[in-house]
Design a protein around this motif. Structure first.
Motif, short mmCIF file in Angstrom:
data_model
loop_
_atom_site.label_atom_id
_atom_site.label_comp_id
_atom_site.label_asym_id
_atom_site.label_seq_id
_atom_site.Cartn_x
_atom_site.Cartn_y
_atom_site.Cartn_z
N UNK A 43 -6.28 -1.56 7.10
CA UNK A 43 -5.27 -1.94 6.11
C UNK A 43 -3.94 -1.31 6.51
N UNK A 44 -2.94 -2.15 6.77
CA UNK A 44 -1.63 -1.63 7.15
C UNK A 44 -0.83 -1.17 5.94
N UNK A 45 0.14 -0.28 6.12
CA UNK A 45 0.93 0.25 4.99
C UNK A 45 1.78 -0.80 4.29
N UNK A 46 2.09 -1.91 4.98
CA UNK A 46 2.94 -2.96 4.38
C UNK A 46 2.13 -4.05 3.70
N UNK A 47 0.80 -3.93 3.67
CA UNK A 47 -0.04 -4.95 3.04
C UNK A 47 0.25 -5.01 1.55
N UNK A 48 0.52 -6.24 1.04
CA UNK A 48 0.85 -6.45 -0.37
C UNK A 48 -0.44 -6.71 -1.15
N UNK A 49 -0.65 -5.99 -2.24
CA UNK A 49 -1.85 -6.16 -3.06
C UNK A 49 -1.74 -7.41 -3.92
N UNK A 50 -2.88 -8.10 -4.10
CA UNK A 50 -2.93 -9.32 -4.90
C UNK A 50 -3.99 -9.16 -5.99
N UNK A 51 -3.85 -9.94 -7.05
CA UNK A 51 -4.84 -9.92 -8.13
C UNK A 51 -6.20 -10.34 -7.59
N UNK A 52 -7.24 -9.64 -8.00
CA UNK A 52 -8.59 -9.95 -7.55
C UNK A 52 -9.01 -9.22 -6.30
N UNK A 73 0.85 -1.20 0.00
CA UNK A 73 0.00 0.00 0.00
C UNK A 73 0.87 1.24 0.00
N UNK A 74 1.92 1.24 0.84
CA UNK A 74 2.83 2.38 0.94
C UNK A 74 3.55 2.62 -0.38
N UNK A 75 4.05 1.58 -1.01
CA UNK A 75 4.83 1.70 -2.25
C UNK A 75 3.95 2.19 -3.40
N UNK A 76 2.69 1.80 -3.40
CA UNK A 76 1.77 2.22 -4.48
C UNK A 76 1.21 3.62 -4.29
N UNK A 77 1.49 4.23 -3.14
CA UNK A 77 0.99 5.58 -2.91
C UNK A 77 -0.48 5.64 -2.56
N UNK A 78 -0.99 4.52 -2.02
CA UNK A 78 -2.42 4.45 -1.69
C UNK A 78 -2.72 4.83 -0.25
N UNK A 79 -1.69 5.16 0.49
CA UNK A 79 -1.91 5.43 1.91
C UNK A 79 -2.37 6.87 2.15
N UNK A 80 -1.77 7.81 1.48
CA UNK A 80 -2.12 9.22 1.68
C UNK A 80 -2.69 9.79 0.40
N UNK A 81 -4.00 9.71 0.27
CA UNK A 81 -4.70 10.23 -0.90
C UNK A 81 -5.44 11.50 -0.51
N UNK A 82 -5.46 12.43 -1.41
CA UNK A 82 -6.12 13.71 -1.15
C UNK A 82 -7.63 13.53 -1.10
N UNK A 83 -8.20 13.52 0.11
CA UNK A 83 -9.65 13.42 0.26
C UNK A 83 -10.20 12.02 0.26
#
Length: 575
Positions: free
Chosen positions: A249-258, A223-233
């Protein structure tokens, strides 16, 4: 034995209505059909109920209202409504709404002011929307045409007593009751929540479900690497993964397909998701969906979407629009958003195509809150013709010079000839479900009398209040109607409570009129729970309300309203 079976079947009908497992129209029609098959009513009697003159008048009124709700009058009033101090603006809004709702369809009045309130920035919408809905009830209960409930009661009165209720017969008690309740409502409006756009709670209003596609470059990164943690609004609330929820959802959670990413946030910031490739919002690519115009709408009580999920509906082909977000009052929506059944009053954020306004089913399904889309309005000459014709029909009926049915029929014919309304529009917006409910309810009432269940009910009520007099029985009928109105729809409440009130009056050998009026006023006394009245559902999500807000404001309103009705009705309509 048969009377008890009929009473048990009525209890079963009430249980179905309270639980919401079956649509009211299906429940009423099924029970009426069962009584027909059992021989409790004959075919001729059943068909006569669906052509009841008062019911036909109600249908005509609703069809004429299709033109009235497109008059620019309401828009012009809304433009000048919110000037000055907030309390004065609230009083002005409530007074205008009550007066208009006494003669116009209160749903149309609330729908027009709903959009104006949501778009203005002078006063927080949450301070205005409950007063708007309650004021429409107070205005509607003062005249025959102010609310469909009064016309429903009039149709039952015609079938049972052989006479219809007058245009302003409700006003004798309704006006002083409305005035008293109006003051209490204005006082309690100060206790409403103050949700403004800067509030965090307001920013976290919409819920967006974004599916992660198999070819998305976001997969395999945190989540942190993808920039999904701090979104404007926007805020990543949870992840749905193989039937389970990951929250928080923690910042180190790895995203998976689906994965399905559930965001929550404010309306204006959803464009933020465009920069993330491989996301699909409710089945549509985020970059395509969010590049179009955003419109905020409320699902109407006529909508065919109610009870369906977004996965079940081909939304794009129906409306040339895609759903970006969904909101339901101040509630936290849980589970897979695409599989949550939609409700009347839900707010949807739509990304609309260029021909969205040309779709003929928009008015039936939605009330507009914000966006550049505006509903087509009548021309000045058309508006003048409509308003003058409606006022003439009401005036002639009030003076007993022309029955209301005749006046409305002539007006509807004139509106069609003048092309203010089209036959296609009348067919599309015909209140078919309401016609089925009331016609079936009239037939059920006939079966109650024919089976002896009505007499058994009257005998039980007489024994219950034996030695206490007729007034406690009158109070009991009113409270029964009020309870039904809070738990089922107001029209269904009137349909179920009227036979009880009529049987009670017959059992005591008194004039049934005060009992009839108790049902009419009780069916409009829906102030505690938002689910019993359609205008409450309309304001529920736009106001970010909780059920506790309705109870906190509605309890003193309901108490004063009920006390005034119970004191004044026997004085104006003696037993």
């Amino acid at each position: 034995m048969i009377p008890w079976v009929v009473l048990l079947s009525i209890a079963g009908l009430l249980a179905l209505l309270v639980t919401g497992l079956v649509r009211p129209a299906i429940a009423f029609v099924t029970l009426a059909a069962a009584y027909l098959l059992l021989g409790l009513i004959d075919t001729t009697t059943l068909l006569q109920q669906f052509t009841n003159p008062a019911l036909a008048t109600l249908l005509l009124l609703l069809l004429v209202s299709l033109a009235l709700e497109r008059s620019p009058l309401l828009d012009r009033l809304a433009q000048h409504m919110f000037k000055g101090r907030p309390q004065m603006a609230t009083a002005r809004l409530m007074g205008t709404t009550a007066v208009l709702s006494a003669f116009l369809n209160n749903t149309a009045v609330v729908a027009t002011f709903l959009g104006a309130i949501s778009r203005q920035r002078h006063i927080a919408p949450s301070r205005l929307l409950i007063p708007l809905s309650y004021a429409s009830i107070l205005g509607g209960m003062t005249t025959l045409v102010g609310t469909s409930t009064n016309l429903v009661v009039s149709s039952f009165t015609l079938g049972s007593a052989g006479f219809e209720l007058g245009m302003f017969q409700f006003s004798l008690v309704g006006l002083p009751v409305a005035a008293l309740t109006f003051m209490v409502l204005l006082w309690r409006a100060k206790a409403l929540p103050h949700h403004v756009p800067e509030d965090t709670a307001d920013k976290l209003a919409y819920f967006l479900a974004a599916d992660l596609q198999a070819d998305s470059p976001l997969i395999g990164h945190s989540i942190e690497a993808n920039g999904l943690r701090r979104l404007d609004g926007l805020y990543l609330l949870e992840i749905e993964r193989q039937g389970r929820l990951i929250s928080p959802v923690g910042p180190e959670e790895i995203l998976q397909a689906g994965d399905t990413l559930v965001f929550t946030g404010e309306v204006g910031k959803v464009q933020t998701l465009q920069r993330f490739p491989g996301l699909k919002l409710f089945g549509h690519h985020a970059d395509d969906l969010l590049a179009t115009n955003l419109v905020e709408v409320v699902i109407s009580h006529e909508s065919e979407l109610a009870g369906q999920t977004l996965q079940d509906v081909d939304f794009r082909s129906m409306f040339n629009a895609g759903v970006v977000g969904i909101r339901r009052g101040g509630k936290r929506l849980e589970g897979q958003l695409g599989k949550i059944p939609l409700r009347v009053g839900d707010c949807l954020l739509l990304a609309v195509g260029g021909d969205f306004r040309q779709h003929r089913n928009i008015d039936r399904n939605f009330h507009l809150l914000s966006g550049s889309f505006t509903r087509p309005r009548l021309k000045r000459s058309e508006s003048l013709l409509t308003l003058l014709g409606f006022a003439t029909a009401i005036g002639l009926a009030a003076l007993n010079l022309l029955p209301l049915f005749h006046g409305l029929l002539l007006l509807l014919g004139g509106l069609v000839l003048a092309r203010v309304l089209s036959v296609a529009e009348l067919r599309r917006r015909f209140p078919f479900e309401l016609w089925l409910i009331i016609g079936s309810a009239l037939a059920i009432s006939q079966a109650l009398g024919n089976s002896g269940a009505g007499a058994l009910l009257a005998q039980g009520i007489q024994q219950l209040f034996n030695g206490h007099g007729v007034y406690p029985a009158f109070i009991g009928c009113y409270l029964l109607t009020l309870l039904l109105s809070e738990t089922v729809t107001n029209n269904a409440a009137a349909a179920l409570a009227f036979p009880v009130a009529w049987s009670t009056a017959q059992a005591f050998g008194v004039d049934p009129l005060p009992f009839i009026m108790a049902v009419a006023y009780g069916a409009s006394a829906c102030f505690l729970i938002p689910y019993g009245y359609q205008t409450h559902l309309m304001v529920y999500s736009p106001g970010r309300y909780r059920i506790a807000d309705f109870i906190r404001i509605g309890l003193p309103v309901s108490l004063v309203y009920s006390a005034a009705v119970l004191v004044l009705t026997p004085m104006v309509f003696p037993f």
